[in-house]
Design an enzyme around this catalytic site. Structure first.
Site, PDB file in Angstrom:
ATOM      1  N   LYS A  22       0.885  -1.334   0.038  1.00 33.99           N
ATOM      2  CA  LYS A  22      -0.130  -0.132  -0.121  1.00 33.99           C
ATOM      3  C   LYS A  22       0.932   1.328  -0.033  1.00 33.99           C
ATOM      4  O   LYS A  22       0.715   2.233  -0.652  1.00 33.99           O
ATOM      5  CB  LYS A  22      -0.998  -0.014   1.385  1.00 33.99           C
ATOM      6  CG  LYS A  22      -1.684   1.243   1.494  1.00 33.99           C
ATOM      7  CD  LYS A  22      -2.324   1.321   2.745  1.00 33.99           C
ATOM      8  CE  LYS A  22      -1.650   1.519   4.050  1.00 33.99           C
ATOM      9  NZ  LYS A  22      -1.436   2.989   4.457  1.00 33.99           N
ATOM     10  N   ASN A  23       1.913   1.315   0.745  1.00 34.20           N
ATOM     11  CA  ASN A  23       2.704   2.486   1.057  1.00 34.20           C
ATOM     12  C   ASN A  23       3.788   2.730   0.013  1.00 34.20           C
ATOM     13  O   ASN A  23       4.386   3.599  -0.097  1.00 34.20           O
ATOM     14  CB  ASN A  23       3.454   2.287   2.510  1.00 34.20           C
ATOM     15  CG  ASN A  23       2.231   2.755   3.634  1.00 34.20           C
ATOM     16  OD1 ASN A  23       1.239   2.950   3.059  1.00 34.20           O
ATOM     17  ND2 ASN A  23       2.663   2.514   4.813  1.00 34.20           N
ATOM     18  N   CYS A 116      -5.090  11.878  12.472  1.00 31.79           N
ATOM     19  CA  CYS A 116      -6.021  10.704  12.503  1.00 31.79           C
ATOM     20  C   CYS A 116      -5.819  10.167  13.873  1.00 31.79           C
ATOM     21  O   CYS A 116      -5.251  10.877  14.714  1.00 31.79           O
ATOM     22  CB  CYS A 116      -5.437   9.809  11.330  1.00 31.79           C
ATOM     23  SG  CYS A 116      -3.944   9.065  11.773  1.00 31.79           S
ATOM     24  N   ARG A 121      -0.341  14.471  12.867  1.00 25.62           N
ATOM     25  CA  ARG A 121       0.255  14.127  11.410  1.00 25.62           C
ATOM     26  C   ARG A 121       0.435  15.447  10.523  1.00 25.62           C
ATOM     27  O   ARG A 121      -0.126  15.556   9.348  1.00 25.62           O
ATOM     28  CB  ARG A 121      -0.715  13.220  10.621  1.00 25.62           C
ATOM     29  CG  ARG A 121      -1.460  12.152  11.311  1.00 25.62           C
ATOM     30  CD  ARG A 121      -0.182  10.804  11.307  1.00 25.62           C
ATOM     31  NE  ARG A 121       0.390  10.272  10.161  1.00 25.62           N
ATOM     32  CZ  ARG A 121      -0.300   9.276   9.567  1.00 25.62           C
ATOM     33  NH1 ARG A 121      -1.348   8.750   9.900  1.00 25.62           N
ATOM     34  NH2 ARG A 121       0.298   8.670   8.444  1.00 25.62           N
ATOM     35  N   ASP A 304       4.745   0.611  12.226  1.00 22.80           N
ATOM     36  CA  ASP A 304       3.492  -0.068  11.690  1.00 22.80           C
ATOM     37  C   ASP A 304       3.483  -1.341  12.133  1.00 22.80           C
ATOM     38  O   ASP A 304       2.606  -2.178  11.709  1.00 22.80           O
ATOM     39  CB  ASP A 304       3.456   0.284   9.964  1.00 22.80           C
ATOM     40  CG  ASP A 304       3.426   1.490   9.435  1.00 22.80           C
ATOM     41  OD1 ASP A 304       3.471   1.792   8.346  1.00 22.80           O
ATOM     42  OD2 ASP A 304       2.876   2.413  10.499  1.00 22.80           O
ATOM     43  N   ARG A 397      -8.757  -0.650   4.718  1.00 22.03           N
ATOM     44  CA  ARG A 397      -7.606   0.114   3.790  1.00 22.03           C
ATOM     45  C   ARG A 397      -6.355  -0.229   3.557  1.00 22.03           C
ATOM     46  O   ARG A 397      -5.743   0.115   2.634  1.00 22.03           O
ATOM     47  CB  ARG A 397      -7.452   1.441   5.136  1.00 22.03           C
ATOM     48  CG  ARG A 397      -8.723   2.126   5.346  1.00 22.03           C
ATOM     49  CD  ARG A 397      -8.546   3.389   6.093  1.00 22.03           C
ATOM     50  NE  ARG A 397      -7.370   4.104   5.563  1.00 22.03           N
ATOM     51  CZ  ARG A 397      -6.900   5.229   5.945  1.00 22.03           C
ATOM     52  NH1 ARG A 397      -7.096   5.704   6.936  1.00 22.03           N
ATOM     53  NH2 ARG A 397      -5.846   5.952   5.111  1.00 22.03           N
TER      54      ARG A 397
END
Ligand code: EPZ
Length: 417
Positions: A22-23, A116, A121, A304, A397
């Protein structure tokens, strides 16, 4: 809203294939804005965040074609430089369209991405870097407005490594006039993947993966075919789940080299980790030893993976200190683990003391953010009995078909509407 139901207490055994990262995909898809032509992407993960950035690009006037694992973006006819609040609020990484829009069109208006669950952030380093390249920036009514006739290469010094900040400014500098040098740059594999892709499109970037990245601007970039690298955080999540359930799992289509921080710590728990060229085998049939972790920028232990590792430490024999040094509020999952019988105490906001317990108890729990949802799935796999996890849209997500992948490994897990 969907929930995940898990009947835990089973060992995970078998093979699992890792999806595209994803990243890595998010900045790569954003980079297609830089090109007056088509960019094709392979090994694209099927995730909500990927859909979000595709919808944002289409709103700007790009045309996208998608099929399983494949995405083609044609940004030739982008006719809008405004990324609207309603789209950006769904995914903060939308900030990654800011620099490509300014670099190619000289103008961008992007909604300030709010914070978030895990932290405020801020994007101040993105903006000061863009100003260093000659853009003028205004922030009004919750929007960033950046303009620059043409960006001019310059030195950029990051106060601390920022992953999307490094990616955003790498894209800006690629089309700036002259040379830019970014210092204290982030070193994540996703940054190397972006640099490799941009160079394939004709950019001149050196040093990606180190703290000093130099970029000689070019006038334009051309189309290219890009393959998304495997997701190292999804890989780490399955590694930790295999260790926590006492299983024997063979993880395919991954890059062991991207997982040093996790492999090192997992081995210290007594888990057996065998690495091959593009796969990893995790075997564990012994009690988990407790280890301390501190999250750090790559190649340190990734933030993460902190939530997933906290679940593993919650059933270790001994105490573990977990220091979250990247984000200011990334222990929300601890509250839910406490409800499952874990013994965790948090001091001054970013240090958690985890005292291992024999077993977790199945319970009804709620996900709060993407990686917290993964830590709760692992907890459900460990606890005997039925655990249900609500708000799993957080998980969708960033994890592709996670319940299908875990059930292929023998877990009793299903999605209930
Ligand atoms: C990226 O977020 C990842 N997201 C995050 O993954 C990951 O947790 C994070 O990097 C750290 O590895 C994507 O790549 C899309 P940062 P990013 O800028 O770039 C502060 C997930 O679960 N900071 O490296 O937003 C910031 O507050 C997500 O997949 C500033 O102060 O993170 C944080 O404390 C969650 N000013 C630290 O730097 C800035 O301008 C590192 O943040 C930018 C960042």
């Amino acid at each position: 809203m969907d929930k995940i139901k898990i009947i835990g207490g089973k060992e995970l055994c078998g093979e699992v294939n890792i999806s595209g990262a994803k990243n890595a995909a998010l900045p790569l898809i954003a980079s297609s804005i830089l090109v007056n032509g088509k960019i094709t992407f392979n090994n694209v993960p099927k995730l909500m965040d990927i859909k979000s950035i595709r919808l944002l690009l289409e709103d700007l006037g790009a045309t996208c074609k998608t099929s399983k694992g494949y995405l083609e973006v044609d940004a030739s006819f982008i006719n809008k430089i405004e990324a609207e609040y309603d789209l950006v609020r769904k995914m903060r990484a939308s900030i990654l369209v800011l620099c490509p829009l300014v670099a190619r069109f000289g103008h961008a208006k992007v909604s300030l991405p709010g914070g978030c669950a895990i932290g405020a952030r801020p994007v101040n380093m993105h903006l000061s870097g863009l100003e260093a390249l000659g853009a003028s920036i205004r922030i009004e009514h919750g929007y960033i407005e950046a303009t620059a006739k043409r960006l001019i290469g310059n030195d950029i010094y990051f106060d601390m490594p920022t992953v999307t900040g490094t990616e955003n400014l790498m894209m800006a500098a690629s089309l700036a006039k002259g040379t830019s040098v970014m210092r204290n740059a982030a070193r994540e594999p996703e940054i190397v993947a972006l640099a490799d892709a941009l160079n394939k499109m004709g950019a001149k970037i050196q040093g990606a993966g180190t703290t000093i990245i130099s970029i000689t601007g070019v006038k334009s970039l051309h189309p290219a075919d890009i393959k998304i690298i495997p997701d190292r955080i999804e890989t780490g999540t399955f590694m930790v789940a295999a260790a926590a359930t006492g299983g024997d799992v063979f993880i395919k289509d991954c890059v062991p080299d991207h997982l040093g921080g996790i492999i090192n710590k997992l081995k210290a728990t007594g888990t057996m980790v065998e690495t091959f060229k593009d796969s990893i085998r995790i075997i564990n049939h012994k009690p988990i030893k407790s280890v301390d972790i501190k999250t750090l920028p790559y190649p340190g232990f990734p933030t993460d993976m902190q939530a997933q590792f906290m679940t593993l430490m919650s059933i270790a024999d001994g105490n573990s200190v977990i220091h979250e040094s990247i984000f200011e509020n990334r222990f929300i999952h601890a509250n839910e683990l406490l409800r499952m019988g874990a013994d965790i105490s948090i001091s001054n906001g970013n240090v958690a003391m985890v005292r291992g317990v024999k077993k977790l108890q199945a319970a009804q729990v709620m996900a709060s953010d993407l990686r917290a949802s993964a830590s709760l799935v692992i907890a459900g796999l460990i606890a005997e009995g039925t655990t249900t996890i609500s708000r799993i849209y957080h998980m969708d997500r960033g994890y592709e078909a996670i319940e299908k992948k875990f059930s292929m490994l023998g877990a009793q897990i299903e999605r209930i509407p």
